[in-house]
Write a protein that holds these residues in place. Structure first.
Motif, PDB file in Angstrom:
ATOM      1  N   ARG A  82       0.825  -1.204   0.000  1.00 11.46           N
ATOM      2  CA  ARG A  82       0.000   0.000   0.000  1.00 11.46           C
ATOM      3  C   ARG A  82       0.869   1.268   0.000  1.00 11.46           C
ATOM      4  O   ARG A  82       0.399   2.341  -0.379  1.00 11.46           O
ATOM      5  N   ALA A  83       2.137   1.131   0.410  1.00 15.17           N
ATOM      6  CA  ALA A  83       3.027   2.296   0.430  1.00 15.17           C
ATOM      7  C   ALA A  83       3.589   2.605  -0.957  1.00 15.17           C
ATOM      8  O   ALA A  83       4.073   3.714  -1.198  1.00 15.17           O
ATOM      9  N   LEU A  84       3.502   1.631  -1.872  1.00 20.47           N
ATOM     10  CA  LEU A  84       3.972   1.886  -3.244  1.00 20.47           C
ATOM     11  C   LEU A  84       2.934   2.722  -3.993  1.00 20.47           C
ATOM     12  O   LEU A  84       1.792   2.841  -3.547  1.00 20.47           O
ATOM     13  N   PRO A  85       3.312   3.311  -5.136  1.00 24.43           N
ATOM     14  CA  PRO A  85       2.332   4.093  -5.908  1.00 24.43           C
ATOM     15  C   PRO A  85       1.104   3.234  -6.229  1.00 24.43           C
ATOM     16  O   PRO A  85       1.244   2.076  -6.630  1.00 24.43           O
ATOM     17  N   GLN A  86      -0.071   3.779  -6.019  1.00 24.39           N
ATOM     18  CA  GLN A  86      -1.299   3.021  -6.196  1.00 24.39           C
ATOM     19  C   GLN A  86      -1.937   3.304  -7.554  1.00 24.39           C
ATOM     20  O   GLN A  86      -1.907   4.446  -8.043  1.00 24.39           O
ATOM     21  N   THR A  87      -2.502   2.284  -8.123  1.00 31.71           N
ATOM     22  CA  THR A  87      -3.190   2.428  -9.406  1.00 31.71           C
ATOM     23  C   THR A  87      -4.612   1.919  -9.249  1.00 31.71           C
ATOM     24  O   THR A  87      -4.840   0.897  -8.606  1.00 31.71           O
ATOM     25  N   ARG A  88      -5.545   2.663  -9.830  1.00 35.47           N
ATOM     26  CA  ARG A  88      -6.945   2.253  -9.738  1.00 35.47           C
ATOM     27  C   ARG A  88      -7.510   2.200 -11.150  1.00 35.47           C
ATOM     28  O   ARG A  88      -7.356   3.133 -11.929  1.00 35.47           O
ATOM     29  N   ILE A  89      -8.134   1.079 -11.500  1.00 30.34           N
ATOM     30  CA  ILE A  89      -8.763   0.986 -12.821  1.00 30.34           C
ATOM     31  C   ILE A  89     -10.136   0.349 -12.674  1.00 30.34           C
ATOM     32  O   ILE A  89     -10.397  -0.388 -11.718  1.00 30.34           O
ATOM     33  N   ILE A  90     -11.004   0.681 -13.620  1.00 28.58           N
ATOM     34  CA  ILE A  90     -12.334   0.074 -13.646  1.00 28.58           C
ATOM     35  C   ILE A  90     -12.457  -0.680 -14.961  1.00 28.58           C
ATOM     36  O   ILE A  90     -12.426  -0.076 -16.035  1.00 28.58           O
ATOM     37  N   ARG A  91     -12.523  -1.986 -14.867  1.00 30.13           N
ATOM     38  CA  ARG A  91     -12.566  -2.808 -16.098  1.00 30.13           C
ATOM     39  C   ARG A  91     -13.519  -3.961 -15.908  1.00 30.13           C
ATOM     40  O   ARG A  91     -13.773  -4.402 -14.784  1.00 30.13           O
TER      41      ARG A  91
END
Lengths: 243, 251
Positions: free
Chosen positions: B112-121
């Motif tokens: 969770r400390a790494l860069p987070q990515t959010r996608i909706i697929r």
């Protein structure tokens, strides 16, 4: 499963008549067993909560597929027996009294111990159930085969087969539960399927035309069970007009 | 039995006397049973032909509740083993090894400390079902590969599940896509155990079986090794709509 009371006396010490031969009962029980296996394994593959609890997907799938492909086998084997073939013919044909039976709300009315509508060996509901099961087994077999061996079929068909297989499962489940409910609330009918014989008063109430037809052929299937004091007696349990 | 067959073969055909409707001549009457069977076969065939389109409409109509209905869209639970021992979010670890500069073990907090990515697929299963517009979140795989310093010369990435059986592979080019996630969240919450949590793979452009569940090991290497499903006949390059003989709309 077991009939109450010692067999020798019959249920009411009365006479009985052969309703289903051993071969017919074997076909029924084999189909029932395979159907139950199909439904239970279907639930394990399909209902998320059950699937999560059971896991073992490969094994469950294999059982489901084998039971499914096995379903028609006892029915085909049954066709080797004349009694089974004769019953298939009876189930197939609808006559005036079948339409009447479906139409009337008092379809189970009994007058003087005899069913008011001259129902034959099977009533219209039983005929509809048999036709539905036959059709459903074939459709499930076809779509199931497409899902088991998807190779030659275009993708849209496979999705369509999944669609049909899924929804028909629900219909089969509803009809299966209905069949079970009718059987469980009628001991006479249960006896006919478990032991093959039914009491004459039961037959007179539910299948009067069949009873008189059997009597006309010199009572071939009637069977003496106890001292013959017991003539068909007045109806007690189920002698009232039905729902 | 013998008696009954005699009755059927003789009187059934010849006896058309006046005995009234009560007698059971089996060949009399309308063959409704056969018509029902044939009708069901026809309906079944029609259902196979148009079912794909109908199912799509059903899914859309039921979309607010279809996650709870067995029929209709929603995820279906697949597990390849008898039982997967749930792993607690607190003591979960993900090990990244192989051709990397720093072999590292990540806790959930590290991820969770790494860069987070959010996608909706959409999530598309190779067996046909599809769940529209699923929100996913976690670490994009290229970000994780950079965090451990994956060798630029490495050609493949392998994934291992703590269920003990499930494995998957991607080529390095596939693994470098930004829509390949080490997912810690889906459907706006932590990935549940049944969905492969606490951490699973999500390969957005590929069929669901590539999105390995219960992820606990990643190995950077040179060879794409066929995974659990691929050994059972599914394609290794599982692009939605361009593999496994299917033509679904790409996700």
């Amino acid at each position: 499963m077991s009939r109450p009371g010692p067999r020798r006396q019959g249920r009411r010490g009365g006479r009985t008549i052969l309703r289903f031969t051993r071969s017919e009962r074997a076909v029924h029980h084999a189909v029932a067993l395979l159907m139950i296996i199909c439904l239970v394994t279907a639930a394990c593959l399909y209902v998320p909560a059950i699937a999560a609890a059971v896991g073992r997907r490969e094994l469950i799938k294999t059982i489901h597929v084998i039971a499914g492909f096995g379903l028609p086998v006892p029915i085909l084997a049954g066709r080797l027996f004349a009694a089974f073939r004769a019953d298939l013919r009876r189930l197939n044909r609808f006559r005036d009294e079948d339409w009447e039976w479906l139409r009337r709300r008092d379809r189970r009315a009994v007058i003087d111990g005899t069913g008011a509508i001259p129902v034959g060996k099977f009533n219209a509901g039983q005929k509809l159930n048999a036709a539905f099961v036959a059709g459903a087994v074939l459709v499930m077999l076809g779509t199931g085969a497409m899902l088991t061996f998807p190779g030659p079929f275009p993708d849209a068909w496979r999705t369509g087969a999944t669609f049909v297989h899924d929804w028909l499962t629900l219909a089969v489940l509803v009809v299966f539960l209905g069949h079970l409910r009718y059987a469980l609330r009628d001991r006479g009918a249960m006896a006919g399927m478990w032991d093959g014989h039914v009491d004459l008063p039961w037959a007179a109430r539910h299948h009067p035309a069949w009873l008189s037809e059997q009597a006309a052929t010199r009572e071939p299937a009637l069977r003496e069970r106890a001292p013959r004091e017991a003539a068909p007696e007045a109806t007690e349990e189920r002698g009232v007009p039905g729902p | 039995m013998a008696v009954r067959s005699a009755q059927c073969s003789n009187s059934g055909v010849t006896g058309t006397g006046t005995s009234g409707g009560a007698s059971a001549r089996p060949d009399e009457g309308t063959p409704v049973g056969r018509r029902i069977v044939l009708g069901m076969l026809g309906l079944g065939a029609a259902g196979v032909a148009v079912g794909a389109a109908v199912q799509e409409r059903v899914d859309r109509a039921l979309s607010p509740i279809n996650r709870f209905l067995p029929v209709g869209g929603g995820f279906r639970y697949y597990s390849v083993v008898d039982r997967v021992e749930p792993r607690d979010a607190g003591d979960y670890t993900l090990t990244v090894s192989g051709r990397v500069r720093d072999r590292r073990t990540f806790t959930l907090a590290d991820l969770r400390a790494l860069p987070q990515t959010r996608i909706i697929r959409d999530f598309q299963c190779v067996t046909g079902w599809r769940v529209p517009k699923v929100p996913w979140a976690g670490v994009a795989l290229p970000d994780l590969l950079d965090a451990v310093g994956a060798s630029p010369a490495a050609r493949a990435v392998r994934f291992r599940s703590f269920d003990g059986a499930y494995t998957e592979s991607l080529t390095m080019a596939q693994a470098r896509r930004r829509d390949v996630l080490i997912a810690t969240d889906m459907l706006d919450g932590p990935v549940s155990h049944d969905h492969g949590g606490p951490v699973r793979l999500f390969v957005a452009p590929m069929y669901g079986y590539k999105s390995l569940k219960w992820l606990d090991g990643i190995e950077v290497g040179d060879k794409v090794v066929p995974g659990y499903w691929e050994e059972r006949g599914y394609d290794i390059d599982a692009w939605v709509g361009r593999s496994n003989g299917r033509d679904d709309e790409p996700t």
